[in-house]
Write a protein that holds these residues in place. Structure first.
Motif, short mmCIF file in Angstrom:
data_model
loop_
_atom_site.label_atom_id
_atom_site.label_comp_id
_atom_site.label_asym_id
_atom_site.label_seq_id
_atom_site.Cartn_x
_atom_site.Cartn_y
_atom_site.Cartn_z
N LEU A 1 0.55 -0.88 0.11
CA LEU A 1 -0.13 -0.22 0.11
C LEU A 1 1.00 1.09 0.02
CD1 LEU A 1 -2.24 -1.18 2.01
CD2 LEU A 1 -3.03 -0.65 -0.25
N HIS A 2 1.91 0.80 1.05
CA HIS A 2 2.72 2.33 1.02
C HIS A 2 3.84 2.87 -0.45
CE1 HIS A 2 5.57 4.48 2.18
NE2 HIS A 2 6.92 4.66 1.68
N LEU A 3 3.71 1.09 -1.46
CA LEU A 3 4.64 2.30 -2.48
C LEU A 3 3.38 2.09 -3.56
CD1 LEU A 3 6.92 -2.16 -2.25
CD2 LEU A 3 7.76 0.75 -2.32
N LEU A 4 2.27 1.66 -3.70
CA LEU A 4 1.13 1.98 -4.17
C LEU A 4 1.26 3.72 -4.45
CD1 LEU A 4 -0.35 -1.15 -5.02
CD2 LEU A 4 1.12 0.36 -6.76
N GLU A 5 0.99 3.76 -2.89
CA GLU A 5 0.46 5.40 -2.74
C GLU A 5 1.77 6.27 -3.16
OE1 GLU A 5 -1.05 7.99 1.35
OE2 GLU A 5 0.82 6.81 1.06
N GLU A 6 3.15 6.03 -3.26
CA GLU A 6 4.08 6.73 -4.26
C GLU A 6 3.94 6.81 -5.73
OE1 GLU A 6 7.64 4.77 -3.36
OE2 GLU A 6 8.04 5.73 -1.25
N ARG A 7 3.49 5.64 -6.08
CA ARG A 7 2.97 5.42 -7.83
C ARG A 7 2.43 4.23 -8.11
NH1 ARG A 7 8.75 4.87 -8.24
NH2 ARG A 7 9.39 2.37 -9.05
N ARG B 1 -10.78 -6.26 -1.31
CA ARG B 1 -11.20 -5.57 -0.24
C ARG B 1 -11.20 -3.79 -1.20
NH1 ARG B 1 -7.05 -8.91 3.76
NH2 ARG B 1 -8.35 -10.90 4.37
N GLY B 2 -11.28 -3.71 -1.32
CA GLY B 2 -11.36 -2.38 -2.55
C GLY B 2 -10.02 -1.61 -2.12
N PHE B 3 -9.20 -2.06 -1.67
CA PHE B 3 -7.54 -0.81 -1.18
C PHE B 3 -7.04 -0.62 -2.29
CE2 PHE B 3 -7.82 -3.52 3.14
CZ PHE B 3 -9.14 -3.15 3.54
N VAL B 4 -6.73 -1.26 -3.54
CA VAL B 4 -6.04 -1.40 -4.83
C VAL B 4 -7.23 -2.10 -5.47
CG1 VAL B 4 -3.92 -1.84 -3.81
CG2 VAL B 4 -5.27 -3.62 -5.26
N THR B 5 -6.75 -0.75 -6.88
CA THR B 5 -8.01 -1.38 -8.23
C THR B 5 -6.65 -1.70 -8.74
OG1 THR B 5 -7.35 0.82 -9.31
CG2 THR B 5 -9.61 0.14 -7.79
N TYR C 1 -1.00 -1.76 -10.94
CA TYR C 1 -2.40 -1.61 -9.55
C TYR C 1 -1.92 -0.13 -9.04
CZ TYR C 1 -2.34 -6.45 -9.75
OH TYR C 1 -2.61 -7.85 -9.87
N ARG C 2 -3.44 0.04 -8.66
CA ARG C 2 -3.32 1.83 -7.34
C ARG C 2 -3.73 1.82 -6.55
NH1 ARG C 2 -2.60 5.38 -12.44
NH2 ARG C 2 -3.13 4.84 -14.32
N ILE C 3 -3.36 2.59 -5.56
CA ILE C 3 -4.04 2.57 -4.54
C ILE C 3 -5.60 2.98 -4.36
CG2 ILE C 3 -2.74 4.49 -3.72
CD1 ILE C 3 -2.80 3.44 -1.32
N THR C 4 -6.39 3.13 -3.49
CA THR C 4 -7.91 3.38 -3.50
C THR C 4 -7.77 4.55 -2.16
OG1 THR C 4 -8.72 2.03 -2.30
CG2 THR C 4 -8.85 0.90 -4.95
N PRO C 5 -8.86 5.38 -2.13
CA PRO C 5 -9.40 5.89 -0.32
C PRO C 5 -8.90 5.11 0.02
CG PRO C 5 -10.86 6.99 -2.85
CD PRO C 5 -9.75 5.54 -3.22
N ALA C 6 -9.68 3.96 -0.03
CA ALA C 6 -9.98 3.24 0.76
C ALA C 6 -9.10 2.71 1.82
CB ALA C 6 -11.00 2.14 1.22
N GLY C 7 -7.50 2.69 0.46
CA GLY C 7 -6.70 1.81 0.89
C GLY C 7 -5.36 2.89 0.92
#
Length: 138
Positions: A29-35, A71-75, A89-95
């Protein structure tokens, strides 16, 4: 922070010792928040970040990415919609919300872990350098 609170926080976040099944989700999740990224690139980024300390492979990362997606944390979406190639993969607002909660609970545990490693390093190495050469040999 009292030790019992830190210990409870550690149990809530990790359920005991550091395990890939509990650390990998927060790292992903952290890495996907970066990009946004592909599974293989995420594995490579974790490998570099952790210096090989955490074993990452396709058998752990891809099922985890699927669970995070369910679980809706990434798409995830395929690079080419008509054929299966790489999945981005991308992080979602829920993620992002989940990542913030995990990080808030994880910090006391990580501090406790860092303190323990520092005490161990001091005990094994720095206390030896403080002794005289004669006391080391005895």
């Amino acid at each position: 922070m009292p030790a019992n609170i830190v210990s409870r926080a550690a149990d809530e976040v990790l359920g005991g010792p550091v395990k890939s099944k509990t650390v990998l989700p927060v790292l992903l999740l952290h890495l996907l928040e970066e990009r946004p990224d592909h599974g293989l690139a995420l594995m490579q980024r974790i490998e570099v970040l952790c210096g090989g300390l955490l074993a990452v492979n396709t058998n752990t990362v891809y099922p985890l990415l699927r669970r995070l997606e369910e679980r809706g944390f990434v798409t995830g979406e395929w690079d080419h919609p008509t054929k299966r190639s790489r999945r981005l993969y991308r992080i979602t607002p829920a993620g992002r919300e989940r990542l913030a909660r995990i990080k808030a609970n994880m910090l006391p545990y990580l501090q406790m872990l860092a303190d323990s490693v520092n005490r161990l390093r001091h005990e094994l190495y720095e206390s030896v350098s403080e002794q005289s050469p004669h006391s080391i040999a005895s």
